[in-house]
Design a protein around this motif. Structure first.
Motif, PDB file in Angstrom:
ATOM      1  N   VAL A 129      44.964 -14.801  19.212  1.00  0.00           N
ATOM      2  CA  VAL A 129      46.028 -15.133  18.263  1.00  0.00           C
ATOM      3  C   VAL A 129      47.191 -15.810  18.986  1.00  0.00           C
ATOM      4  N   MET A 130      47.579 -15.248  20.133  1.00  0.00           N
ATOM      5  CA  MET A 130      48.654 -15.849  20.921  1.00  0.00           C
ATOM      6  C   MET A 130      48.282 -17.251  21.397  1.00  0.00           C
ATOM      7  N   ALA A 131      47.047 -17.401  21.884  1.00  0.00           N
ATOM      8  CA  ALA A 131      46.620 -18.681  22.447  1.00  0.00           C
ATOM      9  C   ALA A 131      46.582 -19.774  21.390  1.00  0.00           C
ATOM     10  N   ARG A 132      46.116 -19.443  20.191  1.00  0.00           N
ATOM     11  CA  ARG A 132      46.070 -20.472  19.139  1.00  0.00           C
ATOM     12  C   ARG A 132      47.470 -20.979  18.838  1.00  0.00           C
ATOM     13  N   ARG A 133      48.431 -20.063  18.780  1.00  0.00           N
ATOM     14  CA  ARG A 133      49.823 -20.458  18.532  1.00  0.00           C
ATOM     15  C   ARG A 133      50.330 -21.372  19.656  1.00  0.00           C
ATOM     16  N   LEU A 134      50.124 -20.937  20.894  1.00  0.00           N
ATOM     17  CA  LEU A 134      50.653 -21.677  22.044  1.00  0.00           C
ATOM     18  C   LEU A 134      49.982 -23.037  22.199  1.00  0.00           C
ATOM     19  N   ALA A 135      48.704 -23.127  21.857  1.00  0.00           N
ATOM     20  CA  ALA A 135      47.974 -24.384  22.001  1.00  0.00           C
ATOM     21  C   ALA A 135      48.234 -25.351  20.853  1.00  0.00           C
ATOM     22  N   GLY A 136      48.859 -24.873  19.785  1.00  0.00           N
ATOM     23  CA  GLY A 136      49.035 -25.712  18.612  1.00  0.00           C
ATOM     24  C   GLY A 136      47.716 -26.048  17.955  1.00  0.00           C
ATOM     25  N   SER A 137      46.736 -25.133  18.090  1.00  0.00           N
ATOM     26  CA  SER A 137      45.388 -25.373  17.581  1.00  0.00           C
ATOM     27  C   SER A 137      45.320 -25.104  16.083  1.00  0.00           C
ATOM     28  N   THR A 138      44.473 -25.898  15.406  1.00  0.00           N
ATOM     29  CA  THR A 138      44.218 -25.673  13.984  1.00  0.00           C
ATOM     30  C   THR A 138      42.881 -24.972  13.763  1.00  0.00           C
TER      31      THR A 138
END
Length: 406
Positions: A126-135
């Motif tokens: 969850v943290m990584a998706r936010r930080l990566a700007g991933s969709t």
């Protein structure tokens, strides 16, 4: 365009989650999905058994400071929620130290879907998706009732994970639990609505698993004409409570001839040797050491041959997420008994329809259940049919629906 999924896994060594994700990955590749494993520890006994077509990406460990800063920057929770489990803990919990590396993976590989396999990997994803700007669509999976192994954890920070879990899990697109019991526990602990948690039983039974029973007998005690063998299988850890199984076997031996084999090891050879000796010392105390054998780690592809020839499989766990070994045993036609632990065994056995359920830690009740089944075993073909209901194909269909909804 080919569907592209990444599965986060902690390590490539023997364990329940690994076996589930390997089976699932292989089935999804067969359905045309491109699958990556993002692995925290890429070494291990399963490194050479990664399903064909699956790419393995080794995540890199980062410093505790870099991890804490990344967790704060992710914005999934305020600093107060992060304070005790992440910021003040001696080390960030679980596999959060791989967070910056997973961010880099997401930015470089741009998968369509993320499937996280395990509690701290769920939070990290969850943290990584936010930080990566991933969709990417993010699906979390919970494999053990969290209250069972968080409340009594010796690691200070882990006891304060539930508020962070609540914030993190709410930031996903879907949450999967491997049993109804895990779903109920997760809902109570995090406040997630029970109706928002999907139950998908583990992918266990395949034609290949059933065929593994045809291997030569793996142990002389399992040859025809020998006394009936009771089989236990699992890691030599407190959760599996093999001392209760040894005590139950000691009581059983007072009434009838039998032998006990427990296959499985601990996290390394030294710990395996110590715990093996502890169990053998208990067997000596019960006067049954000559009829107890602990061969240690046995490759997973050899275990079905044990199950197919055993008179009985016994699960003595304090808790489970699901209880894969019960299904594996039933798929080979092996009668089973189990503790009525949270969670999974009661669902698999339908409240005792397919094998007795006894209270956790009650060696007398377990001994009685084992004797009853040995004296009057159920029809093996009926057990095989029940085991076949937990097929890899059925689970893969349900995962496809959760990962790539219409």
């Amino acid at each position: 365009m080919q569907k592209h999924l990444v599965i986060t896994i902690d390590k490539l060594s023997w364990g329940g989650i690994q076996r589930v994700m390997f089976a699932l990955a292989e089935a999804l590749v067969d359905r045309g999905v491109g699958v990556d494993f993002a692995v925290c520890e890429a070494g291990g006994a399963l490194r050479d058994k990664v399903p064909a077509g699956v790419r393995v990406f080794q995540l890199q460990r980062n410093s505790n400071l870099a991890t804490r800063l990344a967790a704060l920057r992710s914005g999934i929770a305020d600093w107060k929620t992060l304070l005790r489990p992440v910021l003040l803990a001696r080390k960030p919990p679980g596999h959060l130290v791989y967070l910056p590396s997973f961010v880099g993976y997401l930015q470089a590989q741009r998968p369509q879907v993320i499937l996280a396999a395990g509690r701290t990997l769920n939070i990290m994803s969850v943290m990584a998706r936010r930080l990566a700007g991933s969709t990417a669509r993010l699906v979390l999976s919970e494999h053990v009732a969290p209250s069972c192994d968080l409340a009594g954890s010796r690691k200070w920070g882990r006891r304060y994970l539930p508020p962070l879990m609540a914030r993190a899990y709410a930031g996903s697109d879907a949450v999967i639990a491997v049993s109804g019991g895990v779903a109920e526990d997760l809902s109570l602990l995090t406040g997630l609505r029970r109706s928002d948690i999907r139950i998908i039983y583990n992918p266990i039974v395949s034609r290949r698993l059933v065929a593994l029973a045809d291997q030569p007998s793996p142990h002389p005690w399992l040859e025809p004409g020998q006394p009936p063998v009771i089989l236990g299988a699992g890691r030599l850890v407190e959760q599996k409570d093999f001392p209760t199984l040894v005590r139950a076997f000691g009581l059983l031996r007072r009434e009838r001839d039998a032998r006990l084999i427990i296959v499985g090891g601990a996290k390394n050879e030294m710990v395996t040797a110590r715990r093996r000796e502890e169990l053998l010392a208990l067997a000596r105390e019960m006067g049954v050491d000559a009829d107890v054998h602990l061969p240690g780690y046995v490759p997973s592809e050899q275990v079905p041959a044990y199950m197919a020839r055993a008179a009985l499989f016994a699960l003595s766990s304090v808790y489970e997420g699901f209880g894969n070994v019960l299904v594996e045993a039933m798929a080979q036609g092996c009668p089973v008994v189990s503790t009525d632990c949270r969670s999974g065994p009661s669902e698999i056995l339908e409240g005792g329809k397919w094998g007795p359920l006894v209270p956790v830690g009650d060696h007398e009740a377990l001994a009685g259940a084992m004797k009853a089944v040995l004296d009057q075993p159920p029809e093996r073909e009926a057990l095989r049919r029940r085991g076949a209901e937990f097929s890899v194909a059925a689970a893969a269909d349900r995962y496809m629906s959760a990962l790539f909804p219409p």
